[in-house]
Enzyme design. Structure first.
Site, PDB file in Angstrom:
ATOM      1  N   LYS A   1      15.092 -32.571 -62.502  1.00 29.36           N
ATOM      2  CA  LYS A   1      13.576 -31.614 -62.028  1.00 29.36           C
ATOM      3  C   LYS A   1      13.386 -33.037 -61.336  1.00 29.36           C
ATOM      4  O   LYS A   1      13.149 -33.879 -61.481  1.00 29.36           O
ATOM      5  CB  LYS A   1      12.357 -31.437 -62.822  1.00 29.36           C
ATOM      6  CG  LYS A   1      13.399 -30.307 -63.943  1.00 29.36           C
ATOM      7  CD  LYS A   1      12.052 -29.766 -65.157  1.00 29.36           C
ATOM      8  CE  LYS A   1      12.966 -28.616 -65.919  1.00 29.36           C
ATOM      9  NZ  LYS A   1      12.321 -27.433 -64.136  1.00 29.36           N
TER      10      LYS A   1
ATOM     11  N   ARG B   1      17.714 -20.391 -71.249  1.00 31.19           N
ATOM     12  CA  ARG B   1      18.876 -18.620 -71.803  1.00 31.19           C
ATOM     13  C   ARG B   1      20.164 -19.813 -71.955  1.00 31.19           C
ATOM     14  O   ARG B   1      20.399 -18.842 -72.871  1.00 31.19           O
ATOM     15  CB  ARG B   1      19.375 -17.765 -70.252  1.00 31.19           C
ATOM     16  CG  ARG B   1      20.248 -19.033 -68.943  1.00 31.19           C
ATOM     17  CD  ARG B   1      19.741 -18.787 -67.662  1.00 31.19           C
ATOM     18  NE  ARG B   1      18.718 -18.605 -67.773  1.00 31.19           N
ATOM     19  CZ  ARG B   1      18.364 -18.173 -66.078  1.00 31.19           C
ATOM     20  NH1 ARG B   1      18.879 -18.022 -65.599  1.00 31.19           N
ATOM     21  NH2 ARG B   1      16.660 -19.114 -65.342  1.00 31.19           N
TER      22      ARG B   1
END
Ligand code: BES
Ligand code: ZN
Ligand code: ZN
Length: 513
Positions: free
Chosen positions: A288, A362
């Site tokens: 990130k 996920r």
């Protein structure tokens, strides 16, 4: 935590630093409040007349009344139009008033809560949603007076401006026993929410997967639940390759937390709640950008809310079986981390091509949802700070809800409307599921560029693991943290979801019994 006490005293005789009175927009004063105002020579009436106070929601007016009353100050708290009062407006007004009182350096505050016959109209909207005015005021005030200052030198303890005691004043003696029950319920809920807020606010060098596991064990012991924590070896045995794949780049061992509350009868299928427990999300090799990476300590919010909901369900003794599952891990870049293009084998047997290591939530949820199937849940609900895209779609005002069962979506949405934790549905169509098919494996963890709908494709991926039981996914990436003060949620972690889930569990227990 702050003390809450009932005092059965006459309104005019009650001694306190700050007496809080709720007022609607209509100027009409009745009953005890009219009596009090005449003792004050019409002070409240004239405040309305001069428009210094109009009773608007979250408006307050502080009046110095020492002399005619035994209270030192009067704090008027607006509720908006009387025919539109809801439990959440009451929570907001109580939260706003409590914070105003604290900022004025009051240590003891009193809420006057008439819930007798004469007040039935006033609280009609609250009662309609089968909520309780006293509970709403308890929740709102305790939640708004939340502070997280354990990392400050003085621990916040020596600061003068902290409310220490909240007194609730009933209008009649008959109100005392139901009021005591309602306060107890409000407190238990607020305590669970604040505990979740703490977990989210702690930095990732405190809250590791092991810390979450210890917290779950502690809740189990204190509130009468069972807790089991799976480590790396157990995960390997179960074939949880997706969760293990995410954790393999980190020095912190992962944990798969199983917290079970058996409030229902033995063979009754449980509600299973699954919460994303990434204690820090760097993005992994798909790193990130640095600007707001520190915020990613909150990436375990779903897990914290799951533990909080179980804790509250047990404390409130809801007659239902509930299971909380928290897959917990860090997401780190390192020489051992998964790399874009790697293929993982999940517990379900389905293989996943990891095209972006930052779509890690996920992956860990895939194995947790597969594990959940063994309970044959009556409902399966997962909560996750899953996508930045949900902030594009809904901002910070609502979480997205998606699932394979429209009725469950609708019911959860209704629960959120009542608790003030709004959900908004997004569609989940076969085209979205198709977008998650991989050329090389069964699934890929991100859709191709250009597909868009990041929140939906994330949910479409999860759907492949949710099985055939009624399932809903709440994307709480935009609601788990607030950049500003709200009426009963100060800036910072919100604990969004705990009260909504508890409301749902209570409803489910009612339907069941
Ligand atoms: N934890 C993030 C999502 C997130 C973003 C939470 C902002 C809270 C605030 C999640 O793991 C993530 O990185 N998602 C990616 C998915 C993308 C790679 C498909 C995202 O939203 O950018
Ligand atoms: Zn991520
Ligand atoms: Zn994440």
């Amino acid at each position: 935590m702050i003390k809450t006490t009932i005092k059965h005293e006459r309104l005019l005789q009650h001694k306190t630093e700050c007496l809080i009175l709720f007022c609607a927009e209509e100027k009409k004063l009745s009953g005890k409040i009219a009596e009090l105002d005449s003792r004050l020579k019409g002070l409240i009436k004239s405040a309305f007349k001069n428009k210094r106070f109009e009773g608007k929601l979250n408006q307050t007016l502080l009046l110095n009344v020492k002399g005619p009353l035994r209270a030192d100050h009067l704090l008027l708290a607006g509720l908006g139009k009387s025919e539109e009062i809801t439990a959440d407006k009451l929570r907001q007004a109580a939260g706003t008033a409590a914070r105003r009182a604290e900022n004025t350096n009051f240590k003891t505050i009193t809420f006057y809560i008439p819930t007798d016959e004469s007040a039935k109209n006033f609280y009609a909207g609250v009662l309609e949603s089968s909520d309780d005015p006293t509970k709403a005021v308890t929740e709102g005030s305790l939640l708004s007076l939340y502070h997280f200052d354990q990392y400050k030198e003085d621990n916040g303890k020596n600061k003068p401006s902290r409310v220490r005691q909240i007194i609730l004043l009933p209008a009649s003696k008959e109100q005392v026993p139901p009021m005591r029950l309602a306060i107890g319920r409000g407190r238990k809920l607020a305590e669970a929410v604040c505990a979740s807020r703490d977990l989210i606010s702690h930095p990732s060098n405190t809250v590791t997967p092991s810390y979450l596991a210890d917290t779950a064990r502690e809740y189990a012991k204190t509130f009468g639940m069972t807790c089991k924590v799976l480590g790396t070896r157990d995960m390997k045995k179960l074939g949880m390759g997706a969760l293990l794949g995410v954790s393999q780049g980190s020095q912190e061992p992962p944990a798969f937390i199983i917290l079970e509350y058996n409030g229902g009868s033995k063979n009754d299928p449980p509600v299973v709640i699954v919460g994303k427990g990434i204690t820090f999300d760097t993005g992994g090799i798909s790193l990130k950008p640095p600007a707001s990476m520190h915020e990613m300590k909150k990436d375990m919010s779903g897990g914290a809310v799951t533990l909080g909901a179980l804790r509250a369900a047990a404390a409130l003794k809801i007659p239902l079986n509930v299971v909380g599952l928290v897959p917990a891990s860090e997401n780190m870049p390192s020489g051992t981390a998964i790399k874009p293009g790697d293929i993982l084998k999940s517990m379900s047997g389905k293989t996943i091509e990891v095209l972006n290591t930052d779509a890690e939530g996920r992956l860990i949820l895939a194995d947790a949802l597969t594990y959940a199937a063994r309970y044959k849940p009556r409902a399966l609900i997962d909560l996750a700070t899953l996508t930045g895209a949900v902030i594009m779609a809904l901002g910070h005002e609502a979480a997205a809800v998606l699932g394979n069962d429209d009725e469950l979506v609708h019911r959860l949405q209704q629960c959120g409307d009542i608790t003030g934790e709004r959900l908004w549905p997004l569609p989940l169509w076969p085209e979205h599921e198709k977008a998650m098919k991989s050329d090389l494996a069964d699934l890929k963890n991100i859709a191709s560029p250009g597909v868009g709908a990041g929140t939906i494709t994330g949910a479409a991926f999860l759907k492949a693991f949710a099985g055939d039981r009624p399932w809903c996914h709440l994307d709480i990436a935009g609601t788990s943290w607030s950049g500003e003060d709200n009426p009963y949620a100060p800036k910072g972690s919100s604990g969004f979801g705990v009260r909504l889930l508890v409301r749902f569990l209570e409803q489910e227990a009612e339907n069941n019994g």
